[in-house]
Write a protein that holds these residues in place. Structure first.
Motif, mmCIF file in Angstrom:
data_model
loop_
_atom_site.group_PDB
_atom_site.id
_atom_site.type_symbol
_atom_site.label_atom_id
_atom_site.label_comp_id
_atom_site.label_asym_id
_atom_site.label_seq_id
_atom_site.Cartn_x
_atom_site.Cartn_y
_atom_site.Cartn_z
ATOM 1 N N GLN A 1 2.995 6.049 -2.839
ATOM 2 C CA GLN A 1 4.066 6.696 -3.405
ATOM 3 C C GLN A 1 4.295 7.170 -5.097
ATOM 4 N N ALA A 2 4.031 5.563 -5.520
ATOM 5 C CA ALA A 2 3.959 5.974 -7.219
ATOM 6 C C ALA A 2 2.834 6.810 -7.606
ATOM 7 N N LYS A 3 1.543 6.535 -7.031
ATOM 8 C CA LYS A 3 0.541 7.507 -7.215
ATOM 9 C C LYS A 3 1.019 8.900 -7.321
ATOM 10 N N SER A 4 1.367 9.277 -5.999
ATOM 11 C CA SER A 4 2.160 10.602 -5.674
ATOM 12 C C SER A 4 3.174 11.151 -6.798
ATOM 13 N N GLU A 5 3.849 10.119 -7.148
ATOM 14 C CA GLU A 5 5.129 10.763 -8.181
ATOM 15 C C GLU A 5 4.461 10.715 -9.535
ATOM 16 N N VAL B 1 10.309 5.995 -7.469
ATOM 17 C CA VAL B 1 9.567 4.371 -7.621
ATOM 18 C C VAL B 1 9.317 4.382 -9.207
ATOM 19 N N LEU B 2 9.057 5.523 -9.853
ATOM 20 C CA LEU B 2 8.957 5.749 -11.518
ATOM 21 C C LEU B 2 10.218 5.293 -12.114
ATOM 22 N N SER C 1 0.878 -1.227 0.073
ATOM 23 C CA SER C 1 -0.159 0.115 0.040
ATOM 24 C C SER C 1 0.820 1.255 -0.040
ATOM 25 N N LEU C 2 2.063 1.182 0.649
ATOM 26 C CA LEU C 2 2.928 2.528 0.726
ATOM 27 C C LEU C 2 3.468 2.658 -0.614
ATOM 28 N N ASP C 3 4.083 1.500 -1.316
ATOM 29 C CA ASP C 3 4.578 1.651 -2.624
ATOM 30 C C ASP C 3 3.654 2.116 -3.588
ATOM 31 N N LYS C 4 2.292 1.620 -3.438
ATOM 32 C CA LYS C 4 1.330 2.145 -4.392
ATOM 33 C C LYS C 4 0.916 3.693 -4.212
ATOM 34 N N TYR D 1 6.103 1.347 -12.943
ATOM 35 C CA TYR D 1 6.219 1.555 -11.530
ATOM 36 C C TYR D 1 5.635 0.117 -11.112
ATOM 37 N N ARG D 2 6.172 -0.308 -10.115
ATOM 38 C CA ARG D 2 6.031 -1.717 -9.504
ATOM 39 C C ARG D 2 5.811 -2.718 -10.637
#
Length: 126
Positions: free
Chosen positions: A26-30, A79-80, A21-24, A104-105
């Motif tokens: 952060q990816a959305k934020s970037e 992340v990106l 959830s944290l990775d997701k 990402y991811r």
């Protein structure tokens, strides 16, 4: 002892979900930050009446304005990830090419720059 085993088991199950959830997030934020940055580059190219070039390579983004005193800026994402690509903004703020590919991811995504940047307001017909 049984309680400790149950707590350890639950922590082992919930921990990876929390990290995902944290990775997701952060990816959305970037991605949101990237979209806002691209709009800002478009506006700045139009206001300065100078073309801009944005180079994507790996986790780095380099922004440079042609015919302007603004120094090139390099931004590093956490992340990106980008394949090597270059976006060109003309004096009017329009961008070419109209798509930006990113990862990402381990998920490949394409940003539609035509709807993000190259939009115009058409007055209502009366």
């Amino acid at each position: 002892m049984v309680v400790m085993t149950i707590i350890a088991l639950l922590t082992g199950l919930v921990g990876p979900l929390a990290i995902n959830s944290l990775d997701k997030a952060q990816a959305k934020s970037e991605i949101l930050t990237l979209k806002n940055r691209l709009r800002k580059i478009s506006y700045r190219a139009y206001i300065l009446q100078s073309s801009a070039e944005v180079t994507f390579k790996g986790k780095e983004i380099t922004i440079s304005y042609n015919g302007s005193d603004i120094q090139p800026i390099t931004i590093t994402n956490e992340v990106l990830f980008f394949n090597e690509q270059v976006l060109y903004f003309n004096n009017y703020g329009f961008v070419q090419p109209l798509e930006l590919n990113l990862t990402y991811r381990d998920i490949n995504t394409t940003l539609d720059l035509a709807s993000l940047i190259n939009t115009s307001v058409v007055p209502d017909e009366q």
